[in-house]
Design an enzyme around this catalytic site. Sequence first.
Site, PDB file in Angstrom:
ATOM      1  N   LYS A   1       0.808  -1.228   0.000  1.00 58.08           N
ATOM      2  CA  LYS A   1       0.000   0.000   0.000  1.00 58.08           C
ATOM      3  C   LYS A   1       0.839   1.275   0.000  1.00 58.08           C
ATOM      4  O   LYS A   1       0.361   2.340  -0.388  1.00 58.08           O
ATOM      5  CB  LYS A   1      -0.929   0.005   1.216  1.00 58.08           C
ATOM      6  CG  LYS A   1      -2.073  -0.993   1.151  1.00 58.08           C
ATOM      7  CD  LYS A   1      -3.154  -0.547   0.195  1.00 58.08           C
ATOM      8  CE  LYS A   1      -4.404  -1.406   0.304  1.00 58.08           C
ATOM      9  NZ  LYS A   1      -5.483  -0.928  -0.581  1.00 58.08           N
TER      10      LYS A   1
ATOM     11  N   SER B   1       1.359  -9.907  -0.538  1.00 57.66           N
ATOM     12  CA  SER B   1       1.025  -8.472  -0.521  1.00 57.66           C
ATOM     13  C   SER B   1       1.257  -7.780   0.809  1.00 57.66           C
ATOM     14  O   SER B   1       1.434  -6.564   0.841  1.00 57.66           O
ATOM     15  CB  SER B   1      -0.440  -8.284  -0.937  1.00 57.66           C
ATOM     16  OG  SER B   1      -1.296  -9.014  -0.063  1.00 57.66           O
TER      17      SER B   1
END
Length: 416
Positions: free
Chosen positions: A62, A311
Site C-alpha cells: 500500500k 502483498s
Amino acid sequence: MTGRTSRSLEMTVSYHDIVRASRLLEGIVARTPLVKSQTLSKICQADVYLKLENLQYTASFKERGAYVKLASLTPEERACGVIAVSAGNHAQGVAYNAKRLGIPATIVMPENTPYTKVRHTRSHGAEVVLKGAVLADSMQAAQEIQQERGLTFVHPFDDEHIIAGQGTVGLEILNDGADFDTVIVPVGGGGLASGIATAIKARRPDIDVIGVETRLYPSMYEGIHDKEFSGGGVTIAEGIAVKQPGGKTLEICRELLDDVLLVEESAIERAIQMLIEIEKTVVEGAGAAPLAALLDHPERFSGKKVCLIISGGNIDSRLLAQVLMRGMAREGRLVRIRIEIPDVPGALARISTLIGNAEANIIEVYHQRYFYDIPAKQTDVDMVLEVRDTTHALQVVDYLKENGYGGRLLGNTSLD
C-alpha cells in the site's frame, strides 16, 4: 474465463503511467525481492516464486500507491491535508507517506479496530478518528469530516494514481527477467490486481494474471461475471474483504485478468502456516491468498512457473499464534487425550512422567472430577499434547495403557 489482451476499452491507467510512478518511487519504497521457494515448488509441483511485498516498511504494498497519490497533490491540497478510511494497511501507507511529504493526514477507522493498528497509524503522525461500527459507517464519517475541513480523500483502490503505484509491483517482476507462466495476485477492491495486470499485459500478454479472493468476499469475481454482490462474514483475509470493487478497477480487471479464483478460509490458514514454517516469512491472510489458490487448485498450476504476490504481513500476533496452533492440530502434531486415573495423591504426577517418557510434551491440562459420568474415586484428565505426528500420538496412548491407565484421543479430525 479467458483474459482479453487486446484492450477493447480505453483503460484509465496506462503502462506509461506505471513507468512514471516507478521513477517517482525510486529510493522511496523498497524494491522487494523476488525469491524462489524450493520447498513450496516441490510441494506444489510447480516453480514457485514469491514477490515479498510484506518487506516494505509498513509491511504492505500500500505504500506504493499512497505515495504516488500524495505526490500528485497541488500545493494547496497538500496544505489543507488528506483523509482516508481504513482499518489496516491503507491507513498506515497514507499516514507514513503523508508524514514524509509534510501533509496533514486524518485517518477514520472503525471503533473496533485493534489497538495495535491504531497505535501504528498514530505513530506516523496521523490524526486517528475512531468512528462507526463497520467500515461503511467510517466512510460516512470521513465524508462529513472531508466536507467540513476541505480535505482531499485518498481512496484505497479506485484511483488512477493508486492503481499506477500498485502496478509498479508488476513492473519490477518484469524487470527482474523471470519468465513466468502465471502471476497470482490477491484481490480486494482491485487496485493491486488492476495495476499489476496493466503492467504485465502491456509487455507480456502471454503471462496469465490470475486474481484470488476469499470465497466469503467474491466481489471481483461477481463483478466480472455480472452477478449481484454477496460478500459477508468473518474472514482471516480482512485485507481483501471488500463487498464491492471499484468502478475503475472492475473495468481493468474485467479486461485484463485471465481468471479469478476463490479460496476457502482453511486454505488461507494453511498458507499462512506454510509460509512462516517453510519460508520464515510472516504474512497476513490477504498476503497468503495466492499460495492458498495454488494449494486449492494444484492441477491448474502443475509444472508451471508461478509468481505469488505476497502483498502484506500485518497480522495480529494473537491471531497468528492461533493459526499456527490450529495448523498443528490439523496435522496431528497437537492432540487432545482423555486419561482415566484414580483420584489419589501422586496419580497426576505419575501420568506426567509417563507422557514425558513417551517423548510427548504437555501443553494444557484439564482435571475434571464433577461433570463426567465416572466413579467417585476416579477422575478423568484431559490433556493437550504436542507430538511428532499421528503415529506418535497413538504410541503415547498405547504406552499409557501398558502402564495401567486407560486413555483415548479426542476431537482431532486428522485422527478420528
